[in-house]
Write a protein that holds these residues in place. Structure first.
Motif, PDB file in Angstrom:
ATOM      1  N   GLN A   2       0.824  -1.215   0.000  1.00  0.00           N
ATOM      2  CA  GLN A   2       0.000   0.000   0.000  1.00  0.00           C
ATOM      3  C   GLN A   2       0.860   1.268   0.000  1.00  0.00           C
ATOM      4  O   GLN A   2       1.853   1.345   0.709  1.00  0.00           O
ATOM      5  CB  GLN A   2      -0.850   0.032   1.283  1.00  0.00           C
ATOM      6  N   VAL A   3       0.435   2.245  -0.780  1.00  0.00           N
ATOM      7  CA  VAL A   3       1.002   3.595  -0.688  1.00  0.00           C
ATOM      8  C   VAL A   3      -0.181   4.528  -0.458  1.00  0.00           C
ATOM      9  O   VAL A   3      -1.054   4.647  -1.336  1.00  0.00           O
ATOM     10  CB  VAL A   3       1.755   3.997  -1.973  1.00  0.00           C
ATOM     11  N   ASP A   4      -0.202   5.131   0.711  1.00  0.00           N
ATOM     12  CA  ASP A   4      -1.326   6.010   1.085  1.00  0.00           C
ATOM     13  C   ASP A   4      -2.675   5.328   0.838  1.00  0.00           C
ATOM     14  O   ASP A   4      -3.582   5.907   0.220  1.00  0.00           O
ATOM     15  CB  ASP A   4      -1.248   7.339   0.312  1.00  0.00           C
ATOM     16  N   GLY A   5      -2.756   4.078   1.271  1.00  0.00           N
ATOM     17  CA  GLY A   5      -4.020   3.353   1.206  1.00  0.00           C
ATOM     18  C   GLY A   5      -4.357   2.780  -0.165  1.00  0.00           C
ATOM     19  O   GLY A   5      -5.414   2.176  -0.338  1.00  0.00           O
ATOM     20  N   LYS A   6      -3.470   2.949  -1.148  1.00  0.00           N
ATOM     21  CA  LYS A   6      -3.753   2.434  -2.493  1.00  0.00           C
ATOM     22  C   LYS A   6      -2.752   1.317  -2.810  1.00  0.00           C
ATOM     23  O   LYS A   6      -1.545   1.510  -2.607  1.00  0.00           O
ATOM     24  CB  LYS A   6      -3.590   3.593  -3.493  1.00  0.00           C
ATOM     25  N   PRO A   7      -3.242   0.160  -3.302  1.00  0.00           N
ATOM     26  CA  PRO A   7      -2.288  -0.920  -3.577  1.00  0.00           C
ATOM     27  C   PRO A   7      -1.439  -0.625  -4.825  1.00  0.00           C
ATOM     28  O   PRO A   7      -1.960  -0.171  -5.838  1.00  0.00           O
ATOM     29  CB  PRO A   7      -3.185  -2.143  -3.823  1.00  0.00           C
ATOM     30  N   TYR A   8      -0.152  -0.857  -4.695  1.00  0.00           N
ATOM     31  CA  TYR A   8       0.766  -0.670  -5.825  1.00  0.00           C
ATOM     32  C   TYR A   8       1.678  -1.870  -5.963  1.00  0.00           C
ATOM     33  O   TYR A   8       2.006  -2.527  -4.975  1.00  0.00           O
ATOM     34  CB  TYR A   8       1.665   0.551  -5.585  1.00  0.00           C
ATOM     35  N   ARG A   9       2.120  -2.110  -7.173  1.00  0.00           N
ATOM     36  CA  ARG A   9       3.309  -2.929  -7.416  1.00  0.00           C
ATOM     37  C   ARG A   9       4.376  -1.991  -7.942  1.00  0.00           C
ATOM     38  O   ARG A   9       4.098  -0.817  -8.194  1.00  0.00           O
ATOM     39  CB  ARG A   9       2.984  -4.033  -8.419  1.00  0.00           C
ATOM     40  N   SER A  10       5.588  -2.520  -8.123  1.00  0.00           N
ATOM     41  CA  SER A  10       6.667  -1.644  -8.588  1.00  0.00           C
ATOM     42  C   SER A  10       6.661  -1.496 -10.111  1.00  0.00           C
ATOM     43  O   SER A  10       7.306  -0.599 -10.644  1.00  0.00           O
ATOM     44  CB  SER A  10       8.011  -2.203  -8.122  1.00  0.00           C
ATOM     45  N   ILE A  11       5.923  -2.389 -10.812  1.00  0.00           N
ATOM     46  CA  ILE A  11       5.852  -2.337 -12.276  1.00  0.00           C
ATOM     47  C   ILE A  11       4.490  -2.900 -12.698  1.00  0.00           C
ATOM     48  O   ILE A  11       4.015  -3.856 -12.091  1.00  0.00           O
ATOM     49  CB  ILE A  11       7.027  -3.135 -12.914  1.00  0.00           C
ATOM     50  N   TRP A  12       3.869  -2.314 -13.704  1.00  0.00           N
ATOM     51  CA  TRP A  12       2.561  -2.799 -14.158  1.00  0.00           C
ATOM     52  C   TRP A  12       2.297  -2.294 -15.573  1.00  0.00           C
ATOM     53  O   TRP A  12       2.983  -1.379 -16.068  1.00  0.00           O
ATOM     54  CB  TRP A  12       1.460  -2.363 -13.191  1.00  0.00           C
ATOM     55  N   VAL A  13       1.299  -2.887 -16.210  1.00  0.00           N
ATOM     56  CA  VAL A  13       0.907  -2.451 -17.550  1.00  0.00           C
ATOM     57  C   VAL A  13       0.017  -1.226 -17.380  1.00  0.00           C
ATOM     58  O   VAL A  13      -0.934  -1.240 -16.588  1.00  0.00           O
ATOM     59  CB  VAL A  13       0.161  -3.576 -18.308  1.00  0.00           C
ATOM     60  N   ASN A  14       0.322  -0.172 -18.124  1.00  0.00           N
ATOM     61  CA  ASN A  14      -0.449   1.080 -18.068  1.00  0.00           C
ATOM     62  C   ASN A  14      -1.905   0.829 -18.467  1.00  0.00           C
ATOM     63  O   ASN A  14      -2.203  -0.140 -19.171  1.00  0.00           O
ATOM     64  CB  ASN A  14       0.213   2.081 -19.032  1.00  0.00           C
ATOM     65  N   ALA A  15      -2.778   1.741 -18.067  1.00  0.00           N
ATOM     66  CA  ALA A  15      -4.207   1.615 -18.396  1.00  0.00           C
ATOM     67  C   ALA A  15      -4.443   1.569 -19.906  1.00  0.00           C
ATOM     68  O   ALA A  15      -5.479   1.081 -20.364  1.00  0.00           O
ATOM     69  CB  ALA A  15      -4.976   2.772 -17.784  1.00  0.00           C
ATOM     70  N   ASP A  16      -3.475   2.038 -20.707  1.00  0.00           N
ATOM     71  CA  ASP A  16      -3.630   1.962 -22.177  1.00  0.00           C
ATOM     72  C   ASP A  16      -3.488   0.523 -22.690  1.00  0.00           C
ATOM     73  O   ASP A  16      -3.730   0.246 -23.861  1.00  0.00           O
ATOM     74  CB  ASP A  16      -2.652   2.903 -22.895  1.00  0.00           C
ATOM     75  N   GLY A  17      -3.058  -0.408 -21.797  1.00  0.00           N
ATOM     76  CA  GLY A  17      -2.909  -1.819 -22.177  1.00  0.00           C
ATOM     77  C   GLY A  17      -1.686  -2.077 -23.031  1.00  0.00           C
ATOM     78  O   GLY A  17      -1.432  -3.208 -23.468  1.00  0.00           O
ATOM     79  N   ILE A  18      -0.876  -1.058 -23.286  1.00  0.00           N
ATOM     80  CA  ILE A  18       0.258  -1.207 -24.216  1.00  0.00           C
ATOM     81  C   ILE A  18       1.593  -0.879 -23.548  1.00  0.00           C
ATOM     82  O   ILE A  18       2.543  -1.650 -23.628  1.00  0.00           O
ATOM     83  CB  ILE A  18       0.059  -0.267 -25.436  1.00  0.00           C
ATOM     84  N   THR A  19       1.658   0.270 -22.906  1.00  0.00           N
ATOM     85  CA  THR A  19       2.939   0.697 -22.347  1.00  0.00           C
ATOM     86  C   THR A  19       3.063   0.232 -20.887  1.00  0.00           C
ATOM     87  O   THR A  19       2.117  -0.324 -20.324  1.00  0.00           O
ATOM     88  CB  THR A  19       3.089   2.231 -22.443  1.00  0.00           C
ATOM     89  N   ILE A  20       4.235   0.484 -20.297  1.00  0.00           N
ATOM     90  CA  ILE A  20       4.547  -0.069 -18.970  1.00  0.00           C
ATOM     91  C   ILE A  20       4.826   1.083 -17.996  1.00  0.00           C
ATOM     92  O   ILE A  20       5.543   2.025 -18.347  1.00  0.00           O
ATOM     93  CB  ILE A  20       5.791  -0.985 -19.076  1.00  0.00           C
ATOM     94  N   ASP A  21       4.284   0.959 -16.803  1.00  0.00           N
ATOM     95  CA  ASP A  21       4.522   1.978 -15.770  1.00  0.00           C
ATOM     96  C   ASP A  21       5.426   1.430 -14.667  1.00  0.00           C
ATOM     97  O   ASP A  21       5.304   0.248 -14.294  1.00  0.00           O
ATOM     98  CB  ASP A  21       3.199   2.410 -15.123  1.00  0.00           C
ATOM     99  N   VAL A  22       6.282   2.304 -14.171  1.00  0.00           N
ATOM    100  CA  VAL A  22       7.116   1.942 -13.010  1.00  0.00           C
ATOM    101  C   VAL A  22       7.113   3.121 -12.036  1.00  0.00           C
ATOM    102  O   VAL A  22       6.851   4.260 -12.436  1.00  0.00           O
ATOM    103  CB  VAL A  22       8.586   1.624 -13.416  1.00  0.00           C
ATOM    104  N   ILE A  23       7.431   2.825 -10.780  1.00  0.00           N
ATOM    105  CA  ILE A  23       7.619   3.904  -9.805  1.00  0.00           C
ATOM    106  C   ILE A  23       9.053   4.412  -9.980  1.00  0.00           C
ATOM    107  O   ILE A  23       9.988   3.609 -10.019  1.00  0.00           O
ATOM    108  CB  ILE A  23       7.401   3.373  -8.367  1.00  0.00           C
ATOM    109  N   ASP A  24       9.213   5.710 -10.077  1.00  0.00           N
ATOM    110  CA  ASP A  24      10.566   6.276 -10.244  1.00  0.00           C
ATOM    111  C   ASP A  24      11.257   6.295  -8.878  1.00  0.00           C
ATOM    112  O   ASP A  24      11.008   7.163  -8.035  1.00  0.00           O
ATOM    113  CB  ASP A  24      10.472   7.687 -10.826  1.00  0.00           C
ATOM    114  N   GLN A  25      12.147   5.316  -8.666  1.00  0.00           N
ATOM    115  CA  GLN A  25      12.772   5.151  -7.346  1.00  0.00           C
ATOM    116  C   GLN A  25      13.861   6.187  -7.082  1.00  0.00           C
ATOM    117  O   GLN A  25      14.322   6.309  -5.956  1.00  0.00           O
ATOM    118  CB  GLN A  25      13.307   3.725  -7.199  1.00  0.00           C
ATOM    119  N   THR A  26      14.257   6.935  -8.121  1.00  0.00           N
ATOM    120  CA  THR A  26      15.267   7.980  -7.882  1.00  0.00           C
ATOM    121  C   THR A  26      14.627   9.194  -7.200  1.00  0.00           C
ATOM    122  O   THR A  26      15.336  10.062  -6.704  1.00  0.00           O
ATOM    123  CB  THR A  26      15.930   8.444  -9.203  1.00  0.00           C
TER     124      THR A  26
END
Ligand code: MRU
Length: 369
Positions: A2-26
């Motif tokens: 959870q991050v502020d009550g919302k579940p996250y993973r560190s990498i996932w498929v974007n809502a567009d179903g095509i591109t990939i999202d990550v959390i910017d750890q820097t």
């Protein structure tokens, strides 16, 4: 997690179903930003610049990077080029090679027209597998923490020291060293986690402290050199760390400074456990000291410190005289003799060739139960 009550993973498929999202750890812990990866080049840069890092997450990002390359051009030459370019991004964590070998083996056997769809599915499987493996590591580690708790006064906290970030941000979810910690905390076992700051990039201060804080796990940040003192004072019940590459004989390559913690633990009879998915075992290597490529990174990581400035923005400050020579080894190897046990998805293994072979008697790591 959870991050502020919302579940996250560190990498996932974007809502567009095509591109990939990550959390910017820097940007963490000061800014929570999501970065969208659209191309092979984006994926390579994210791994190389440590927007994503940690052995399992590097592997998953590389798998999605192959998929993004196949979207652009699904030819044999492009597949080879993608795997080679991704392979060159970071040398030490073996999960990168494991994921790329798995993607290449699957994709070379099918027609170019099928490749991007299959690559997306396979990268998703790799990510899902990592989550399952870490949950299993967590359950095995939880039993260990339960035993330690049972030997303490009722209500007394189990004191755990960890190094770097082997947390959910270093994996797809749960983390390796943190999975037992999260499960023990959720099971109501009182914990106190000592978080090594982990110079030069401060993954402990920036990432582990942020993760544990968001999950409500009691913790204190300590400077890297404090571990020996804490252990001498009886303030550490066990150490839990991750691994970037473990040899078949049980030597553990992990973030620089892990070895010193293992030495201090040995001297103070503090059990030192390494939590690792089998995807991190390099069955081709027996000797961790001569055969594992140890990444050397830029001088700036040592001469500068990144953080939040008084005006609230992020920046870096210089801490060494201009022109100071720097050597920046990013990993070290802890010999098997200093490791109390390897906590894998199949349970605890002795850190030895026999111990690992016994647990993985079906041969090389398949990332399976
Ligand atoms: O250089 P990094 O931040 O990628 O190093 C990460 C570590 O050393 C972790 O402890 C390791 O990958 C194990 S993580 C599950």
């Amino acid at each position: 997690m959870q991050v502020d009550g919302k579940p996250y993973r560190s990498i996932w498929v974007n809502a567009d179903g095509i591109t990939i999202d990550v959390i910017d750890q820097t940007r963490l812990p000061h800014e929570f930003e999501i970065l969208n990866l659209k191309t092979l080049a984006d994926s390579c840069a994210a791994i190389r610049d440590m927007v994503v890092r940690g052995a399992p997450l590097i592997g998953a990002t590389a798998a999605y990077g192959v998929y993004l390359a196949m979207l652009q051009e699904p030819s044999n030459a492009a597949l080879d080029r993608a795997c080679e370019t991704l392979y060159a991004t970071r040398p030490t964590a073996v999960n990168l090679r494991w994921a790329l070998d798995r993607m290449r083996a699957l994709l070379s056997d099918i027609t170019p027209a099928e490749r991007s769809d299959r690559a997306l599915t396979e990268a998703g499987r790799i990510a899902e597998l990592d989550v399952e493996i870490n949950q299993r590591i967590g359950r095995h580690g939880l039993e260990l923490i339960r035993k330690v708790a049972a030997g303490k006064k009722p209500g007394a906290a189990v004191n755990i020291l960890t190094h770097c970030n082997a947390g959910w941000l270093a994996t797809v979810d749960w983390g390796t060293a943190t999975a037992p910690i999260y499960m023990a905390h959720d099971a109501g076992i009182p914990l106190q986690v000592w978080v090594d700051e982990t110079r030069p990039r401060n993954q402990g201060a920036n990432l582990t402290a942020w993760e544990l804080g968001h999950h409500g796990v009691p913790h204190s940040l300590v400077v890297d050199n404090a571990g020996g003192h804490l252990m001498q004072q009886g303030m550490v019940d066990l150490c839990l760390v991750g691994s970037d590459r473990t040899t078949r004989s049980g030597d553990v390559c992990n973030k620089i400074g892990t070895y010193l913690k293992a030495l201090a633990a040995h001297d103070n009879e503090v059990p030192f456990y390494v939590c690792l998915p089998s995807t991190t075992i390099d069955w081709n290597i027996g000797d961790g000291f001569s055969d594992i490529p140890i990444e050397q990174r830029g001088a700036d990581e040592v001469t500068q410190i990144a953080g939040k400035l008084p005006d609230g923005g992020m920046g870096t400050v210089v801490i060494a005289p201009e022109g100071t020579g720097v050597v920046n080894y990013a990993f070290d190897v802890t010999p098997a003799r200093l490791v109390t046990g390897l906590i894998t998805e199949r349970g605890m293994a002795e850190a030895s060739e026999a111990g690992l072979a016994n647990l993985f008697s079906d041969g090389a790591s398949k990332g399976t139960d």
